[in-house]
Write a protein that holds these residues in place. Structure first.
Motif, mmCIF file in Angstrom:
data_model
loop_
_atom_site.group_PDB
_atom_site.id
_atom_site.type_symbol
_atom_site.label_atom_id
_atom_site.label_comp_id
_atom_site.label_asym_id
_atom_site.label_seq_id
_atom_site.Cartn_x
_atom_site.Cartn_y
_atom_site.Cartn_z
ATOM 1 N N LYS A 4 0.848 -1.203 0.000
ATOM 2 C CA LYS A 4 0.000 0.000 0.000
ATOM 3 C C LYS A 4 0.870 1.235 0.000
ATOM 4 O O LYS A 4 0.636 2.190 -0.728
ATOM 5 N N LEU A 8 1.416 4.330 -2.623
ATOM 6 C CA LEU A 8 1.297 5.724 -2.235
ATOM 7 C C LEU A 8 2.568 6.479 -2.571
ATOM 8 O O LEU A 8 2.538 7.662 -2.912
ATOM 9 N N VAL A 15 4.405 13.706 -7.634
ATOM 10 C CA VAL A 15 4.086 15.061 -7.203
ATOM 11 C C VAL A 15 5.371 15.836 -6.906
ATOM 12 O O VAL A 15 5.532 16.983 -7.322
ATOM 13 N N LEU B 26 -2.626 15.707 -11.722
ATOM 14 C CA LEU B 26 -3.116 15.262 -10.407
ATOM 15 C C LEU B 26 -4.636 15.180 -10.373
ATOM 16 O O LEU B 26 -5.208 14.237 -9.815
ATOM 17 N N MET B 29 -5.716 12.127 -12.191
ATOM 18 C CA MET B 29 -5.467 10.929 -11.391
ATOM 19 C C MET B 29 -6.546 10.738 -10.329
ATOM 20 O O MET B 29 -7.115 9.659 -10.167
ATOM 21 N N LEU B 149 -2.182 20.534 -4.912
ATOM 22 C CA LEU B 149 -1.227 19.450 -4.625
ATOM 23 C C LEU B 149 -1.601 18.717 -3.335
ATOM 24 O O LEU B 149 -1.658 17.485 -3.283
ATOM 25 N N LEU B 153 -3.022 14.896 -2.960
ATOM 26 C CA LEU B 153 -2.305 13.886 -2.163
ATOM 27 C C LEU B 153 -3.223 13.248 -1.139
ATOM 28 O O LEU B 153 -3.151 12.038 -0.871
ATOM 29 N N ILE B 156 -5.476 10.767 -3.012
ATOM 30 C CA ILE B 156 -4.731 9.566 -3.409
ATOM 31 C C ILE B 156 -4.391 8.723 -2.180
ATOM 32 O O ILE B 156 -4.526 7.491 -2.195
ATOM 33 N N ALA B 157 -3.992 9.391 -1.108
ATOM 34 C CA ALA B 157 -3.638 8.657 0.116
ATOM 35 C C ALA B 157 -4.841 7.897 0.667
ATOM 36 O O ALA B 157 -4.733 6.728 1.055
ATOM 37 N N VAL B 160 -5.569 4.866 -1.556
ATOM 38 C CA VAL B 160 -4.583 3.791 -1.422
ATOM 39 C C VAL B 160 -4.710 3.101 -0.055
ATOM 40 O O VAL B 160 -4.708 1.869 0.040
ATOM 41 N N LEU B 161 -4.826 3.898 0.991
ATOM 42 C CA LEU B 161 -4.850 3.323 2.343
ATOM 43 C C LEU B 161 -6.143 2.568 2.629
ATOM 44 O O LEU B 161 -6.137 1.592 3.367
ATOM 45 N N ASN B 164 -9.043 -1.526 0.204
ATOM 46 C CA ASN B 164 -9.858 -2.732 0.434
ATOM 47 C C ASN B 164 -11.249 -2.377 0.937
ATOM 48 O O ASN B 164 -12.253 -3.000 0.538
#
Lengths: 188, 284
Positions: A4, A8, A15, B26, B29, B149, B153, B156-157, B160-161, B164
């Motif tokens: 994970k 990230l 960036v 960004l 994304m 920015l 982030l 995206i964080a 990703v985290l 699931n």
């Protein structure tokens, strides 16, 4: 969990890479509040006015008689070489960070507009995109014995000018930006 | 070709072009990541609804002469996102009707406010810019770039985290809740993230075209790939490629940025449809 953080890490590195590439150019002051679009005939962040502080505009045989365009010499910012989108973006940047551009020579091609103001006329060169949505432009002034309408294009005619970005003051409108023009070419 | 590359190289000397590319990539994304979830949950139009809410909030912020309208627009959009995503749960007004009502209502009120309390000389231009994103991405200040920015982030964080959890809530929310996942909490997180992405994406394609940025990459990926992870990864790649190529084409050809990016997405979708068709025929 390690996977994970790896996923990230990739966008984070992207960036950082992209942010590292964004070194500022000479024209600084991007934090200035944007002036946004200037509607016709308000050509700058403040409405321009001739008032008593500036000379009237006129055009004899404007600019380079016999040549096809204004001279490209001594031009700091040439908006004529940019695409429409880039021209608008550059124009917006100039208006938003005017202090960084004062005194620089700008060359611009656009549509001529004028507006009666008392006994005189205000003169503008307008950049109008295809959808005519986001109009923007400069007021311009020229010293000398130039008379409207004889020495100016027809309203909405094509025009190319070269002049120095200058800040003026008028009793009615306060501070305003304009191009002190030294070279004018009427295209149509 | 060399002339075009030289011209691009010259354009990249301008900081606002570099800012536009950074933020555009960004935004692409983030919107593509959320797009897969929204499409699968049948919430494709929530992007459009929330963008109209953001437009209305922008109008109010302009009327109040706020220096930085994001501080007002973002919380309002987040609140509406939470309300919209909760309307499907035991409420009298169901999902699509709620989105439609809030969408058109805020659009109309926003336009009304901008007309009554016009803050600039070129109202039509401002409205056009907000709705279609003709030039917004190329007029970002450094502060706005850093804000974008940071927000990107965060998006995206979170994705990703909580991958699931988002996966389980996307495919079967009831089962996810029954197995002990806090589905309501993750729906709330999704709502906040969606609002963040919408407010960001308005800079790139404008309020009216945001849905394209959310939907098209996911739909393109689904033509070819069948697993959630593959669709997500493909969606991100497609979205970033379309945003980059769209912006480059726009600044070279002098076309509006938002429309060009969406047109690139449409073109890629058609190509992926053809690719999917050919792949299925080859397999059969």
């Amino acid at each position: 969990m390690i996977k994970k953080y790896t996923y990230l890490l990739a966008p984070l590195l992207l960036v950082l890479f992209l942010a590292g590439c964004s070194a500022d150019a000479a024209a600084t002051g991007e934090d200035a509040v944007g002036a946004g679009n200037a509607g016709a005939p308000a050509a700058a962040e403040n409405t321009g006015s001739t008032g008593n502080e500036t000379t009237a505009i006129a055009g004899e045989n404007p600019g380079n008689a016999g040549s096809e365009t204004t001279s490209a010499a001594n031009v700091d910012i040439d908006l004529t070489e940019l695409s429409t989108t880039m021209m608008q973006a550059r124009f917006h940047h100039i208006l938003s960070n005017a202090e960084d551009y004062l005194g620089q020579t700008i060359r611009v091609r656009g549509q001529y507009h004028n507006m009666p103001f008392g006994d005189e006329y205000l003169h503008f060169v307008m950049i109008i995109p295809g959808d005519e949505c986001c109009r923007m432009g400069f007021e311009f002034m020229r010293a000398g014995d130039y008379v409207y309408p004889d020495d100016f294009p027809a309203q909405y005619g094509a025009l190319e000018i070269k002049g120095v970005l200058t800040r003026g003051f008028d009793g009615t409108f306060g501070n305003f930006l304009y191009l002190a023009v030294d070279d004018v070419f009427i295209i149509g | 070709m060399i002339g075009m590359l030289n011209q691009l190289s010259a354009y990249f000397q301008f900081p606002f072009v570099r800012y536009a590319m950074i933020v555009g990539v960004l935004i692409a994304m983030c919107s593509s990541l959320l797009g897969v979830t929204l499409v699968l949950k049948r919430y494709s139009f929530i992007g459009s609804g929330l963008s109209h809410v953001a437009f209305g909030a922008t109008a109010i912020a302009a009327a109040m002469n706020l220096t930085n309208n994001v501080l007002f627009v973002l919380p309002v959009t987040i609140i509406c996102a939470i309300l919209l995503l909760r309307t499907g749960q035991n409420t009298k007004i169901k999902g699509d009707a709620a989105i439609a009502m809030i969408s058109v209502g805020t659009l109309a009120i926003g336009y009304l406010i901008m007309n009554v309390f016009a803050a600039s000389a070129n109202l039509a231009g401002d409205i056009c810019t907000i709705l279609f994103g003709a030039l917004s991405i190329l007029t970002l200040t450094r502060t706005e770039v850093w804000l974008s920015l940071v927000l990107s982030l965060v998006v995206i964080a979170v994705f990703v985290l909580f991958y699931n959890k988002i996966f389980s809530v996307t495919f079967d929310e009831d089962f996810a809740a029954a197995t002990g996942n806090r589905a309501k909490l993750y729906n709330l997180i999704l709502a906040v993230i969606i609002a963040l992405v919408i407010v960001l994406a308005m800079n790139l394609v404008g309020a009216l075209l945001i849905s394209a940025l959310v939907i098209f990459p996911a739909m393109s990926a689904m033509r070819v790939f069948k697993t959630f992870k593959a669709v997500t990864v493909c969606s991100v790649i497609v979205s970033v490629a379309c945003a980059s190529l769209g912006m480059l084409a726009s600044i070279l050809a002098g076309t509006p940025v938002g429309s060009t990016v969406v047109a690139a997405n449409v073109l890629i979708f058609i190509l992926f449809c053809i690719a999917g068709l050919l792949t299925r025929r080859a397999k059969s």
